[in-house]
Structures are given as C-alpha cells and as structure tokens.
Design an enzyme around this catalytic site. Sequence first.
Site, PDB file in Angstrom:
ATOM      1  N   LYS A   1      12.624  -6.858   0.090  1.00  0.00           N
ATOM      2  CA  LYS A   1      11.641  -7.607  -0.693  1.00  0.00           C
ATOM      3  C   LYS A   1      10.328  -6.818  -0.678  1.00  0.00           C
ATOM      4  O   LYS A   1       9.577  -6.832   0.300  1.00  0.00           O
ATOM      5  CB  LYS A   1      11.427  -9.003  -0.096  1.00  0.00           C
ATOM      6  CG  LYS A   1      10.520  -9.867  -0.936  1.00  0.00           C
ATOM      7  CD  LYS A   1       9.262 -10.169  -0.144  1.00  0.00           C
ATOM      8  CE  LYS A   1       8.187 -10.829  -0.947  1.00  0.00           C
ATOM      9  NZ  LYS A   1       7.518  -9.928  -1.897  1.00  0.00           N
TER      10      LYS A   1
ATOM     11  N   GLY B   1       1.240  -5.828  16.205  1.00  0.00           N
ATOM     12  CA  GLY B   1       2.672  -6.097  16.185  1.00  0.00           C
ATOM     13  C   GLY B   1       3.451  -5.418  17.288  1.00  0.00           C
ATOM     14  O   GLY B   1       2.887  -4.964  18.287  1.00  0.00           O
TER      15      GLY B   1
ATOM     16  N   THR C   1      -1.424  -9.093   9.716  1.00  0.00           N
ATOM     17  CA  THR C   1      -1.223  -9.800  10.983  1.00  0.00           C
ATOM     18  C   THR C   1      -1.020 -11.297  10.733  1.00  0.00           C
ATOM     19  O   THR C   1      -0.164 -11.931  11.356  1.00  0.00           O
ATOM     20  CB  THR C   1      -2.437  -9.559  11.901  1.00  0.00           C
ATOM     21  OG1 THR C   1      -2.501  -8.149  12.155  1.00  0.00           O
ATOM     22  CG2 THR C   1      -2.326 -10.310  13.210  1.00  0.00           C
TER      23      THR C   1
ATOM     24  N   GLU D   1       8.685   2.311  14.520  1.00  0.00           N
ATOM     25  CA  GLU D   1       9.376   2.928  13.407  1.00  0.00           C
ATOM     26  C   GLU D   1       9.242   4.438  13.573  1.00  0.00           C
ATOM     27  O   GLU D   1       8.395   4.915  14.320  1.00  0.00           O
ATOM     28  CB  GLU D   1       8.798   2.435  12.074  1.00  0.00           C
ATOM     29  CG  GLU D   1       9.055   0.939  11.924  1.00  0.00           C
ATOM     30  CD  GLU D   1       8.909   0.356  10.533  1.00  0.00           C
ATOM     31  OE1 GLU D   1       7.915   0.674   9.863  1.00  0.00           O
ATOM     32  OE2 GLU D   1       9.780  -0.436  10.124  1.00  0.00           O
TER      33      GLU D   1
ATOM     34  N   GLU E   1       5.357  -4.723  12.028  1.00  0.00           N
ATOM     35  CA  GLU E   1       4.373  -3.648  11.837  1.00  0.00           C
ATOM     36  C   GLU E   1       3.197  -4.285  11.115  1.00  0.00           C
ATOM     37  O   GLU E   1       3.276  -4.546   9.910  1.00  0.00           O
ATOM     38  CB  GLU E   1       4.973  -2.522  10.995  1.00  0.00           C
ATOM     39  CG  GLU E   1       6.097  -1.772  11.666  1.00  0.00           C
ATOM     40  CD  GLU E   1       5.604  -0.826  12.741  1.00  0.00           C
ATOM     41  OE1 GLU E   1       4.383  -0.603  12.842  1.00  0.00           O
ATOM     42  OE2 GLU E   1       6.440  -0.313  13.493  1.00  0.00           O
TER      43      GLU E   1
ATOM     44  N   CYS F   1      -2.926   1.281   6.961  1.00  0.00           N
ATOM     45  CA  CYS F   1      -2.938   0.515   8.208  1.00  0.00           C
ATOM     46  C   CYS F   1      -3.370   1.382   9.385  1.00  0.00           C
ATOM     47  O   CYS F   1      -3.977   0.899  10.330  1.00  0.00           O
ATOM     48  CB  CYS F   1      -1.560  -0.068   8.469  1.00  0.00           C
ATOM     49  SG  CYS F   1      -0.269   1.193   8.461  1.00  0.00           S
TER      50      CYS F   1
ATOM     51  N   ASN G   1       0.781  -1.247   0.000  1.00  0.00           N
ATOM     52  CA  ASN G   1       0.000   0.000   0.000  1.00  0.00           C
ATOM     53  C   ASN G   1       0.811   1.296   0.000  1.00  0.00           C
ATOM     54  O   ASN G   1       0.353   2.295  -0.528  1.00  0.00           O
ATOM     55  CB  ASN G   1      -0.990  -0.004   1.170  1.00  0.00           C
ATOM     56  CG  ASN G   1      -0.331  -0.123   2.516  1.00  0.00           C
ATOM     57  OD1 ASN G   1       0.737  -0.729   2.658  1.00  0.00           O
ATOM     58  ND2 ASN G   1      -0.947   0.450   3.526  1.00  0.00           N
TER      59      ASN G   1
HETATM   60  P1  NAD Z   1       0.877  -9.180   3.320  1.00  0.00           P
HETATM   61  O1  NAD Z   1       1.053  -9.641   4.717  1.00  0.00           O
HETATM   62  O2  NAD Z   1       0.081  -9.993   2.398  1.00  0.00           O
HETATM   63  O3  NAD Z   1       2.329  -9.000   2.621  1.00  0.00           O
HETATM   64  C1  NAD Z   1       3.329  -8.200   3.202  1.00  0.00           C
HETATM   65  C2  NAD Z   1       4.677  -8.642   2.652  1.00  0.00           C
HETATM   66  O4  NAD Z   1       4.950  -9.971   3.108  1.00  0.00           O
HETATM   67  C3  NAD Z   1       4.716  -8.698   1.123  1.00  0.00           C
HETATM   68  O5  NAD Z   1       5.978  -8.289   0.655  1.00  0.00           O
HETATM   69  C4  NAD Z   1       4.493 -10.172   0.854  1.00  0.00           C
HETATM   70  O6  NAD Z   1       4.979 -10.603  -0.398  1.00  0.00           O
HETATM   71  C5  NAD Z   1       5.267 -10.798   2.010  1.00  0.00           C
HETATM   72  N1  NAD Z   1       4.901 -12.176   2.316  1.00  0.00           N
HETATM   73  C6  NAD Z   1       3.748 -12.834   2.054  1.00  0.00           C
HETATM   74  N2  NAD Z   1       3.841 -14.122   2.466  1.00  0.00           N
HETATM   75  C7  NAD Z   1       5.069 -14.259   3.017  1.00  0.00           C
HETATM   76  C8  NAD Z   1       5.756 -15.350   3.630  1.00  0.00           C
HETATM   77  N3  NAD Z   1       5.215 -16.561   3.742  1.00  0.00           N
HETATM   78  N4  NAD Z   1       6.999 -15.128   4.094  1.00  0.00           N
HETATM   79  C9  NAD Z   1       7.577 -13.902   4.014  1.00  0.00           C
HETATM   80  N5  NAD Z   1       6.981 -12.841   3.418  1.00  0.00           N
HETATM   81  C10 NAD Z   1       5.734 -13.028   2.927  1.00  0.00           C
HETATM   82  O7  NAD Z   1       0.334  -7.679   3.411  1.00  0.00           O
HETATM   83  P2  NAD Z   1      -0.203  -6.745   2.241  1.00  0.00           P
HETATM   84  O8  NAD Z   1      -1.507  -7.266   1.770  1.00  0.00           O
HETATM   85  O9  NAD Z   1       0.875  -6.506   1.240  1.00  0.00           O
HETATM   86  O10 NAD Z   1      -0.391  -5.367   3.031  1.00  0.00           O
HETATM   87  C11 NAD Z   1      -1.541  -5.041   3.747  1.00  0.00           C
HETATM   88  C12 NAD Z   1      -1.348  -5.307   5.213  1.00  0.00           C
HETATM   89  O11 NAD Z   1      -0.201  -4.614   5.696  1.00  0.00           O
HETATM   90  C13 NAD Z   1      -2.517  -4.782   6.033  1.00  0.00           C
HETATM   91  O12 NAD Z   1      -2.828  -5.724   7.029  1.00  0.00           O
HETATM   92  C14 NAD Z   1      -1.968  -3.505   6.641  1.00  0.00           C
HETATM   93  O13 NAD Z   1      -2.604  -3.109   7.817  1.00  0.00           O
HETATM   94  C15 NAD Z   1      -0.552  -3.881   6.872  1.00  0.00           C
HETATM   95  N6  NAD Z   1       0.269  -2.687   6.992  1.00  0.00           N
HETATM   96  C16 NAD Z   1       0.791  -2.362   8.209  1.00  0.00           C
HETATM   97  C17 NAD Z   1       1.542  -1.205   8.372  1.00  0.00           C
HETATM   98  C18 NAD Z   1       2.128  -0.811   9.701  1.00  0.00           C
HETATM   99  O14 NAD Z   1       2.943   0.108   9.744  1.00  0.00           O
HETATM  100  N7  NAD Z   1       1.767  -1.456  10.792  1.00  0.00           N
HETATM  101  C19 NAD Z   1       1.771  -0.377   7.267  1.00  0.00           C
HETATM  102  C20 NAD Z   1       1.218  -0.737   6.042  1.00  0.00           C
HETATM  103  C21 NAD Z   1       0.471  -1.894   5.910  1.00  0.00           C
END
Ligand code: NAD
Length: 486
Positions: free
Chosen positions: A178, A462, A233, A466, A253, A287, A155
């Site tokens: 990544k 989490g 999460t 940051e 995060e 998020c 995002n």
């Molecule tokens: P996601 O968890 O699907 O993916 C996040 C990252 O993890 C991507 O790069 C993805 O390719 C990787 N990933 C997926 N499976 C993995 C695995 N098995 N091992 C290692 N890496 C893996 O999240 P998303 O859909 O890309 O993003 C949306 C989510 O991120 C929402 O839940 C949002 O709230 C959260 N988010 C949190 C923050 C924060 O600062 N807390 C900021 C932005 C987004």
Amino acid sequence: MAEAVPAALGGLFIDGRRVETAERLDVVDPATGRVVGNVARGGVEHVDAAVAAARAAGEGPWGRTTGRDRSKVLLRISELIRENADELVRLESLDVGKPVGLCRPVDVETAAEQYAYCAALAQTMDGSVRSTPFPAHAYTVREPVGVVAAITPFNFPLVLSSTKIAPALAAGNTVVHKPAADTSLSALFMAQLFLDAGVPAGVVNVVTGSGGVVGEALLRHPGVDKVAFTGSTEVGRHAAAVSGQNLTQVTMELGGNAANIVFADADVESAIGAAVKAFVFNTGQFCMGGPRLLVERPLYETVLGILAQAVPGVPLGDPRDPATVVGPLASARQREVVEGYVEQARASGARVVCGGARPELPGDLADGFFYCPTVLADVKSTDPVVAEEVFGPVLTVQPFDSEDEAVEMANGTPYGLAAGLQTRDVARAHRVASRLRAGIVWVNDWALLDPAVPFGGVGASGFGREYGPEALHSYTRTKSVVVSLA
Ligand code: NAD
C-alpha cells in the site's frame, strides 16, 4: 502528447491483473500544482482480494522455490529497473517533484541495488546445527513469515517499497503493498515489472488508496502475517497498536529529527557541505535528514555566514531540469506544514539567516509547491521547529560549548533515527558516535546509505532494521527441528 499518467497504469494490481475502481485518487504534479491523471482508490474488498491472492500464491509454486530460484528472479528485477530507468525517473519526478538529476542516481539506482543485494541474500537462508546434551540431531531452518503488508510513505516511493519488497521476496514471502495516497505511480509501474521478471501472479499485489481505508484494513486483516510500516511516528503508534490485536509481527520505520554536530576542529568546508546536503536532500523530506545543526561556539557565526552565502545558491526550480538540486515539496499540504513551523519560529524570535519564503518562479512553476531552503539561528531547543519533525528544507543552527552539551542536545528529542558529527579527532568521532542515540551515525559526511548497511530507529523513530542481512532475518521465522537419535 504522451499521457502524463498512462491510463493502463492507474488500476490496482491484484493476482497479476489490473483492477479498476470507480473511485479515483488525483495525481498532482508538485512542480505545477496541476492534476495530471488519476489512479484507483481501493477499498476494503480490494484488500481482502489482495490478501487472499497473496496467501494463495504463497501456498503455490512460489512457496516451493529455493533461495537460489528467488535470487535469479530478484536479479532480473534489478536489471528491469535499470532497463526502465527513464520511465521510472519520469513517474517518480512527476509524482513527488524529485529533481531528475538526483532521481536516477539516488532513487532508481538504490532500488536496483537493493534487489541485487537481496538476490545475494536470498542464497543465505541457512539455518545452523545446535549441540544438545541429549542424543539428538538439532538444527534450525529459516522460513518465510507469510503475507507481508508493506505500507510506505510519500517521500521515497520507489526506494522504500524496494526496501521492503526485496527482502520479503528474498525470504520467500508474498506481499500486499500500500503506497502513500499521493505518490503511488512507481508502485503501480513496478507491479508489471515483477511479473515480467518471473514473479508469479499474486506474489506482489498493489492496493492504492487512503491510509484510513486501505492501510487500516491491512492492519486489521487476520490474513496478514507481518506489517512492515514506514511513515510518521503518529500513524506508526496507531499501526503498532492495531496490529497488536492480531499479534501480527511488525517493523516500524518512523520519523526522525537528527542532529549534526560540528566540532571546532572540523574541516569547515566539508562540514558545511555535509550540513547543506543533510537538509536540502529530497527538499528536506528525508526521515534521515539533519535538520538540527549544532555548532561549537567558536565556529558558530562563521558557519552562519557561510550558510547565508551558500544556501541561496543551491539550484532550485524545475525538477525536470537536470541541474536542479531542490525541487518542490511533494504536496501543498506539506508546504503549509513547513511554512507554519517557520512562521511560528520567526514570531518567537528566530533569526532568518536565509530563505523563509516561497521563491518567485516563472510560468507553470509559479503554482508549484516550492519553498526556499531556510536557515534559522537564535532558536531554542524547546521551539517546535527544533523539537519536532518539520520534514522540509529547514535548518536550525544552535551553538554548544562542550562535547557533553552537544551530546545532550543531540539526544534531546524523542527521535533516534540518524545522527552525525564532523570532526578531525578520530577518538572523539568514535566516542561521540557511541553516545548518540540513533540507528545510524555518520562521521564527516551525511546520508551515506547502502543496502549492505542497516538502518532503523530508536525511541519515537521505531524499531526493526532495514537493509543488510538484518532485513532478511526480519522477514523470516526460525524453526527448530530436533531429531532423536535414540
Ligand atoms: P504517514 O504516516 O502519514 O503515512 C505513511 C503510510 O501510512 C501511508 O501509506 C499512509 O497512507 C498510511 N496510513 C495513514 N494512516 C493509516 C492508518 N490509519 N492505517 C494504516 N496506514 C495508514 O507518513 P507520510 O507523511 O507519508 O511520510 C512522512 C513520514 O514518514 C515522516 O514522519 C518520515 O520521517 C517518515 N519516514 C520514515 C522513514 C524511515 O525509514 N524511518 C523513511 C521515510 C519516511
């Protein structure tokens, strides 16, 4: 016509060089649904090569730099981001569907500011002298952690990679980044900027690809010293568990589902402004958005009436139009998720105050992943649209009757990333802020974020922080040195 995704951009970036792969990931423009290019799909062997390059770079001249040296390089990165703002805005908008009018001040500026802020922090890698009962000179020093695996979500690709890479570099670490499989363009573009700024080859490597292959290989790699993960999460729980096998240091995060509490004494106009910003910003894929609006009962129907008038007027459409505020969702899949939540809520009796459908848009935009900002009333706290993270432009509105009830409802999900309250009562502002279970609380506004102000999660959102000096500390280890004076 210029290439939408320059071919030279599409390779992995390992040890200062582009590495091409036979397997590719499509780049889809969310505004039109069209494939506009492709980037490399990395494999386990690329992760091995990138970690080896990062390890070697940390043992080379980069490992002997001072904070002052790194500060100069980080400042240059910040300048280069601004000098290349046009192309970064174009790529980020094409990749994620971000409106260009917001992408420049929000995404590009925040990234530039983050590097500038960390340039200052790099000069504060100080330890301290400790007094002991024995004759000794005892002091601490901060050392870099080593090789950092930075895993980022779809995002805010540029902002969230900067949030990790800037403090990691400030502290003297090396990085394998990544990015999310759907949104890798700005990471690949930044890889060249790092070199241009004087970051030695191998210090920042980018391996694009799927989470299941590239992300998983990073989590399991014994050569990774820290995993800095931002994402859902669900994946975060898995990432923490897998990293735990190697006892790798982690920061997590994760998701959010923040409540925004409007007390009856609030300035209604400003409260509505904050409420709308909190759920339409980044088309709700934020998020730290505020998808749960809690309104003190005397104001409940008034607020719904104003939202019904105001929300359909928020400019929605082509992200390339500078006047657009709400663009498409980043992927067809994300729009399906959002639609699923709204339909489920409608079926269980929610009142659709506005939205609840795809907009009718002309020409190419007809196939984009757009969804009208949606306000739902008459929902229950147990409805999935309230209890879970929707991650789209959907606002649920619930009434409350007392401060205690508002706090209980706000704290009533497992998440704890952000929260907010709108009130003119200063004592209430501080009292309620102290009771909200969240890493950051906004009073009388929303989404005021700055590299100096830390954020991070509680509970299912989490752990780790940051931004701020806290971020720098999380990329260092403290070493104590005790010199006997006997
Ligand atoms: P996601 O968890 O699907 O993916 C996040 C990252 O993890 C991507 O790069 C993805 O390719 C990787 N990933 C997926 N499976 C993995 C695995 N098995 N091992 C290692 N890496 C893996 O999240 P998303 O859909 O890309 O993003 C949306 C989510 O991120 C929402 O839940 C949002 O709230 C959260 N988010 C949190 C923050 C924060 O600062 N807390 C900021 C932005 C987004």
